[in-house]
Scaffold this active site. Sequence first.
Site, PDB file in Angstrom:
ATOM      1  N   LYS A  18       8.960 -14.702 -86.934  1.00  0.00           N
ATOM      2  CA  LYS A  18       9.033 -16.171 -86.998  1.00  0.00           C
ATOM      3  C   LYS A  18      10.446 -16.638 -87.315  1.00  0.00           C
ATOM      4  CE  LYS A  18       5.041 -16.290 -89.511  1.00  0.00           C
ATOM      5  NZ  LYS A  18       4.000 -16.727 -90.370  1.00  0.00           N
TER       6      LYS A  18
ATOM      7  N   LEU B 278       9.766 -11.766 -90.009  1.00  0.00           N
ATOM      8  CA  LEU B 278      10.975 -11.582 -89.195  1.00  0.00           C
ATOM      9  C   LEU B 278      10.803 -12.197 -87.806  1.00  0.00           C
ATOM     10  CD1 LEU B 278      13.798 -10.147 -89.252  1.00  0.00           C
ATOM     11  CD2 LEU B 278      12.714  -8.331 -87.945  1.00  0.00           C
TER      12      LEU B 278
ATOM     13  N   GLN C   8      30.094 -14.058 -93.583  1.00  0.00           N
ATOM     14  CA  GLN C   8      29.208 -15.208 -93.772  1.00  0.00           C
ATOM     15  C   GLN C   8      29.214 -15.645 -95.220  1.00  0.00           C
ATOM     16  OE1 GLN C   8      25.460 -13.332 -92.633  1.00  0.00           O
ATOM     17  NE2 GLN C   8      24.895 -13.093 -94.754  1.00  0.00           N
TER      18      GLN C   8
ATOM     19  N   HIS D  92      23.855  -1.704 -93.374  1.00  0.00           N
ATOM     20  CA  HIS D  92      24.771  -2.804 -93.033  1.00  0.00           C
ATOM     21  C   HIS D  92      26.218  -2.526 -93.480  1.00  0.00           C
ATOM     22  CE1 HIS D  92      21.093  -4.689 -92.085  1.00  0.00           C
ATOM     23  NE2 HIS D  92      20.857  -5.313 -93.211  1.00  0.00           N
TER      24      HIS D  92
ATOM     25  N   TYR E  57      23.516  -6.524 -88.762  1.00  0.00           N
ATOM     26  CA  TYR E  57      24.895  -6.840 -89.147  1.00  0.00           C
ATOM     27  C   TYR E  57      25.877  -6.529 -88.016  1.00  0.00           C
ATOM     28  CZ  TYR E  57      24.555  -8.978 -93.607  1.00  0.00           C
ATOM     29  OH  TYR E  57      24.325  -9.924 -94.579  1.00  0.00           O
TER      30      TYR E  57
ATOM     31  N   LYS F 209      46.127 -13.392 -97.332  1.00  0.00           N
ATOM     32  CA  LYS F 209      46.829 -13.947 -98.497  1.00  0.00           C
ATOM     33  C   LYS F 209      48.267 -13.466 -98.470  1.00  0.00           C
ATOM     34  CE  LYS F 209      42.893 -14.434-101.423  1.00  0.00           C
ATOM     35  NZ  LYS F 209      42.310 -14.298-102.720  1.00  0.00           N
TER      36      LYS F 209
ATOM     37  N   SER G 236       3.079 -12.064 -85.943  1.00  0.00           N
ATOM     38  CA  SER G 236       2.642 -13.006 -86.986  1.00  0.00           C
ATOM     39  C   SER G 236       3.517 -12.919 -88.233  1.00  0.00           C
ATOM     40  CB  SER G 236       1.189 -12.681 -87.377  1.00  0.00           C
ATOM     41  OG  SER G 236       1.126 -11.319 -87.786  1.00  0.00           O
TER      42      SER G 236
ATOM     43  N   LYS H 152      29.750  -3.225-102.722  1.00  0.00           N
ATOM     44  CA  LYS H 152      28.992  -3.931-103.773  1.00  0.00           C
ATOM     45  C   LYS H 152      27.913  -4.728-103.050  1.00  0.00           C
ATOM     46  CE  LYS H 152      31.225  -7.300-106.023  1.00  0.00           C
ATOM     47  NZ  LYS H 152      31.981  -8.064-107.023  1.00  0.00           N
TER      48      LYS H 152
ATOM     49  N   LYS I 116      26.601  -9.532 -85.912  1.00  0.00           N
ATOM     50  CA  LYS I 116      27.262 -10.721 -86.490  1.00  0.00           C
ATOM     51  C   LYS I 116      28.645 -10.888 -85.876  1.00  0.00           C
ATOM     52  CE  LYS I 116      24.616 -10.889 -90.740  1.00  0.00           C
ATOM     53  NZ  LYS I 116      23.958 -12.182 -90.877  1.00  0.00           N
TER      54      LYS I 116
HETATM   55  N1  LIG Z   1      11.778 -10.111 -92.937  1.00  0.00           N
HETATM   56  C1  LIG Z   1      13.057  -9.832 -92.931  1.00  0.00           C
HETATM   57  O1  LIG Z   1      13.908 -10.635 -93.301  1.00  0.00           O
HETATM   58  C2  LIG Z   1      13.521  -8.498 -92.448  1.00  0.00           C
HETATM   59  C3  LIG Z   1      12.630  -7.537 -92.020  1.00  0.00           C
HETATM   60  N2  LIG Z   1      13.077  -6.331 -91.554  1.00  0.00           N
HETATM   61  C4  LIG Z   1      12.155  -5.334 -91.060  1.00  0.00           C
HETATM   62  O2  LIG Z   1      11.419  -5.878 -89.966  1.00  0.00           O
HETATM   63  C5  LIG Z   1      10.092  -5.409 -89.962  1.00  0.00           C
HETATM   64  C6  LIG Z   1       9.154  -6.594 -90.038  1.00  0.00           C
HETATM   65  O3  LIG Z   1       9.441  -7.316 -91.205  1.00  0.00           O
HETATM   66  P1  LIG Z   1       8.549  -8.550 -91.687  1.00  0.00           P
HETATM   67  O4  LIG Z   1       8.302  -9.485 -90.548  1.00  0.00           O
HETATM   68  O5  LIG Z   1       9.169  -9.051 -92.910  1.00  0.00           O
HETATM   69  O6  LIG Z   1       7.215  -7.806 -92.045  1.00  0.00           O
HETATM   70  P2  LIG Z   1       5.799  -8.403 -92.407  1.00  0.00           P
HETATM   71  O7  LIG Z   1       5.394  -7.806 -93.707  1.00  0.00           O
HETATM   72  O8  LIG Z   1       5.786  -9.888 -92.277  1.00  0.00           O
HETATM   73  O9  LIG Z   1       4.895  -7.704 -91.307  1.00  0.00           O
HETATM   74  C7  LIG Z   1       4.876  -8.067 -89.944  1.00  0.00           C
HETATM   75  C8  LIG Z   1       3.465  -8.065 -89.422  1.00  0.00           C
HETATM   76  O10 LIG Z   1       2.967  -6.737 -89.482  1.00  0.00           O
HETATM   77  C9  LIG Z   1       1.597  -6.756 -89.832  1.00  0.00           C
HETATM   78  N3  LIG Z   1       1.397  -5.954 -91.040  1.00  0.00           N
HETATM   79  C10 LIG Z   1       1.912  -6.183 -92.255  1.00  0.00           C
HETATM   80  N4  LIG Z   1       1.545  -5.223 -93.107  1.00  0.00           N
HETATM   81  C11 LIG Z   1       0.778  -4.367 -92.433  1.00  0.00           C
HETATM   82  C12 LIG Z   1       0.118  -3.178 -92.752  1.00  0.00           C
HETATM   83  N5  LIG Z   1       0.168  -2.642 -93.977  1.00  0.00           N
HETATM   84  N6  LIG Z   1      -0.562  -2.538 -91.789  1.00  0.00           N
HETATM   85  C13 LIG Z   1      -0.603  -3.042 -90.549  1.00  0.00           C
HETATM   86  N7  LIG Z   1       0.009  -4.173 -90.187  1.00  0.00           N
HETATM   87  C14 LIG Z   1       0.692  -4.828 -91.104  1.00  0.00           C
HETATM   88  C15 LIG Z   1       1.220  -8.195 -90.078  1.00  0.00           C
HETATM   89  O11 LIG Z   1       0.620  -8.707 -88.902  1.00  0.00           O
HETATM   90  P3  LIG Z   1      -0.949  -8.710 -88.627  1.00  0.00           P
HETATM   91  O12 LIG Z   1      -1.639  -8.629 -89.933  1.00  0.00           O
HETATM   92  O13 LIG Z   1      -1.186  -9.984 -87.908  1.00  0.00           O
HETATM   93  O14 LIG Z   1      -1.142  -7.512 -87.779  1.00  0.00           O
HETATM   94  C16 LIG Z   1       2.517  -8.888 -90.279  1.00  0.00           C
HETATM   95  O15 LIG Z   1       2.492 -10.226 -89.860  1.00  0.00           O
HETATM   96  C17 LIG Z   1       9.983  -4.461 -91.149  1.00  0.00           C
HETATM   97  O16 LIG Z   1      10.226  -3.165 -90.700  1.00  0.00           O
HETATM   98  C18 LIG Z   1      11.091  -4.928 -92.067  1.00  0.00           C
HETATM   99  O17 LIG Z   1      11.543  -3.899 -92.899  1.00  0.00           O
HETATM  100  C19 LIG Z   1      14.410  -6.055 -91.465  1.00  0.00           C
HETATM  101  C20 LIG Z   1      15.337  -6.969 -91.886  1.00  0.00           C
HETATM  102  C21 LIG Z   1      14.985  -8.238 -92.450  1.00  0.00           C
HETATM  103  O1  LIG Z   2      18.331  -6.344 -93.632  1.00  0.00           O
HETATM  104  C1  LIG Z   2      18.290  -7.181 -94.512  1.00  0.00           C
HETATM  105  O2  LIG Z   2      19.123  -8.231 -94.434  1.00  0.00           O
HETATM  106  C2  LIG Z   2      18.859  -9.412 -95.153  1.00  0.00           C
HETATM  107  C3  LIG Z   2      20.162 -10.195 -95.156  1.00  0.00           C
HETATM  108  O3  LIG Z   2      20.499 -10.533 -93.862  1.00  0.00           O
HETATM  109  P1  LIG Z   2      21.414 -11.811 -93.585  1.00  0.00           P
HETATM  110  O4  LIG Z   2      21.673 -11.756 -92.145  1.00  0.00           O
HETATM  111  O5  LIG Z   2      20.634 -12.999 -94.026  1.00  0.00           O
HETATM  112  O6  LIG Z   2      22.626 -11.629 -94.419  1.00  0.00           O
HETATM  113  C4  LIG Z   2      18.388  -9.118 -96.553  1.00  0.00           C
HETATM  114  O7  LIG Z   2      17.979 -10.317 -97.176  1.00  0.00           O
HETATM  115  C5  LIG Z   2      17.217  -8.179 -96.509  1.00  0.00           C
HETATM  116  O8  LIG Z   2      16.851  -7.804 -97.824  1.00  0.00           O
HETATM  117  C6  LIG Z   2      17.550  -6.929 -95.736  1.00  0.00           C
HETATM  118  O9  LIG Z   2      16.376  -6.177 -95.507  1.00  0.00           O
END
Ligand SMILES: NC(=O)C1=CN([C@@H]2O[C@H](COP(=O)(O)OP(=O)(O)OC[C@H]3O[C@@H](n4cnc5c(N)ncnc54)[C@H](OP(=O)(O)O)[C@@H]3O)[C@@H](O)[C@H]2O)C=CC1
Ligand SMILES: O=C1O[C@H](COP(=O)(O)O)[C@@H](O)[C@H](O)[C@H]1O
Length: 603
Positions: free
Chosen positions: A130, A128, A489, A352, A291, A497, A125, A445, A294
């Site tokens: 989605k 990431l 990207q 990364h 990364y 150059k 849900s 950076k 990529k």
């Molecule tokens: N989003 C991004 O762009 C990126 C995310 N990540 C990593 O990927 C992983 C998922 O990220 P992301 O999708 O953003 O995370 P979310 O915060 O959207 O969490 C994913 C799902 O986990 C469940 N959840 C959230 N918080 C809690 C909690 N405290 N306890 C139990 N369940 C919880 C929820 O589902 P439900 O309530 O339905 O169980 C939620 O939909 C993380 O480890 C994040 O660091 C890495 C790189 C980029």
């Molecule tokens: O891991 C992560 O990457 C994204 C950037 O990824 P990109 O593929 O869109 O360049 C960053 O936004 C996020 O903070 C970090 O957790």
Amino acid sequence: MIMAALSSAHSCPTYSSLPSSSSSSSSPSSLTSLQRIAVSSPTTKRFLPAKLSLQSQSVSHRNVLRMQDGAVATTVTPVENDTPLNKLKEGILSVTSTEETKEAAGIDDDSGNESTVSITVVGASGDLAKKKIFPALFALYYEDFLPKHFTVYGYARSKMTDAELRNMVSKTLTCRIDKRENCGEKMDQFLKRCFYHSGQYDSQQNFEELDKKLKEHEAGRVSNRLFYLSIPPNIFVDAVRCASLSASSGNGWTRVIVEKPFGRDSDSSAALTKALKQYLEEDQIFRIDHYLGKELVENLSVLRFSNLIFEPLWSRQYIRNVQLIFSEDFGTEGRGGYFDNYGIIRDIMQNHLLQILALFAMETPVSLDAEDIRNEKVKVLRSMRPLQLENVVVGQYKSHTKGGVTYPAYTDDKTVPKDSLTPTFAAAALFIDNARWDGVPFLMKAGKALHKKRAEIRVQFRHVPGNLYNRNFGTDLDRATNELVIRVQPDEAIYLKINNKVPGLGMRLDRSNLNLHYAARYSKEIPDAYERLLLDAIEGERRLFIRSDELNAAWALFTPLLKDLEEKKIIPEYYPYGSRGPVGAHYLAARYNVRWGDVGVEQ
Ligand SMILES: NC(=O)C1=CN([C@@H]2O[C@H](COP(=O)(O)OP(=O)(O)OC[C@H]3O[C@@H](n4cnc5c(N)ncnc54)[C@H](OP(=O)(O)O)[C@@H]3O)[C@@H](O)[C@H]2O)C=CC1
Ligand SMILES: O=C1O[C@H](COP(=O)(O)O)[C@@H](O)[C@H](O)[C@H]1O
């Protein structure tokens, strides 16, 4: 309890005899060496040279190759270290037979048994899942990279029906620009393979229910299971425990993709690895750093090792400095809660940018096998000096109004404490104390809420000694040195150059680019990093995933600095949202006689 690990390994296939129905008399032994390299690749379909195409659409390990002249060869990927047979020797598997061994390795036998792959997105849900995971799975399906028998399961606490999951997923799917024709149809077919199970992350019972559902889909075939942990890190171990004890495969492989962050420092990372290894073997853990998936990061090794003109220059002798730059033109919008506990150094630099650095700087690996590459990366990381406070500048974005629009400060995020000192920007100078890179600054950076979104590698070369054209450049010879830019990207490109004579009767020089601009050179859309990495995980290819010793070495470099920053409560330099970041980054670079290559240039 350890999950039954029947990972299939893929290097060095043997050739099976040609199908008797083949009209061709060509034998596999007639393959050229280039073809042999391609054939021996773990992901044969993806790495075929132009002369070969794959007849088989499945990710089974028997591939039928059709050559341009019509010849047909069948390759069977061999069974290696972590195969059922070896697991049996290690006592991890209790029951197996030659037939099971074949099946578990994904080799279809004459009786028609085939393996299945069930992909469970844990945290389905979430953001990431989605944004990236479901779309990547669909793209793989679209391109026929998923095996014939596959099922996608979403797992999370939210209550959803299969139809609701499909509806949610369908909103995130996009079609490749060049292949829109039957996209809707393909989407429907894909969505029919997607299901949902609602459960707690720490409930064995809920995972048992999932297991039952997976078994129904697997219909008695060899079951291979991939769990993608797309959940916050504090629940990784619970989810792994439950998946391991209650939903691992009984007769195929079980693999787990773990999203970052892998801990906050050396100790917490070691504790996480230890906890995961109570339930998983190292070769079942796929630590993802997207990364590495990529396109231009993967191309780094190709550029270096398959072109004579680069590798001889790849050292302190010719390279003055290397810059690894990441910037985003948006803040932590929506992710402040996560971000505040980590900061930009942990979020981007320690993983990364450091991974790119390791690939850039490593010695030539013995082969392209995962372990050979990862061995070289670890050596680079272990040759580096741990970062010190004086070699780092940190910043945090503040509110800024431009064109009547007010952009928020980092601390305006409701999930971020008002007095947070968490860096949203950092610049650092790193050094590799080995013979190749002694004294060469590697500058990193990374920042959020800057003026541009980009990720690039800039390699600045030394000046030409005794250059005949020195007087054309004035006193600043560094301005006239060559620079190789690998733009990861957006708008992927590799450009060099060079100094060039401006056409005309005079002798005026300017700087021009030899430019490999991907959009102009290649018509095919570049796959998303998650597609490559998911496919690799399904195929058991570990090259682009982080091994535990790599992770330890990476944390060893950053942990002392992170502790110092936190203990000494270092105040970040504030920069306006949408700016180029703190001025301190320029002073840091200047200390090493470096000018950031991305400043004042459009390319
Ligand atoms: N989003 C991004 O762009 C990126 C995310 N990540 C990593 O990927 C992983 C998922 O990220 P992301 O999708 O953003 O995370 P979310 O915060 O959207 O969490 C994913 C799902 O986990 C469940 N959840 C959230 N918080 C809690 C909690 N405290 N306890 C139990 N369940 C919880 C929820 O589902 P439900 O309530 O339905 O169980 C939620 O939909 C993380 O480890 C994040 O660091 C890495 C790189 C980029
Ligand atoms: O891991 C992560 O990457 C994204 C950037 O990824 P990109 O593929 O869109 O360049 C960053 O936004 C996020 O903070 C970090 O957790």
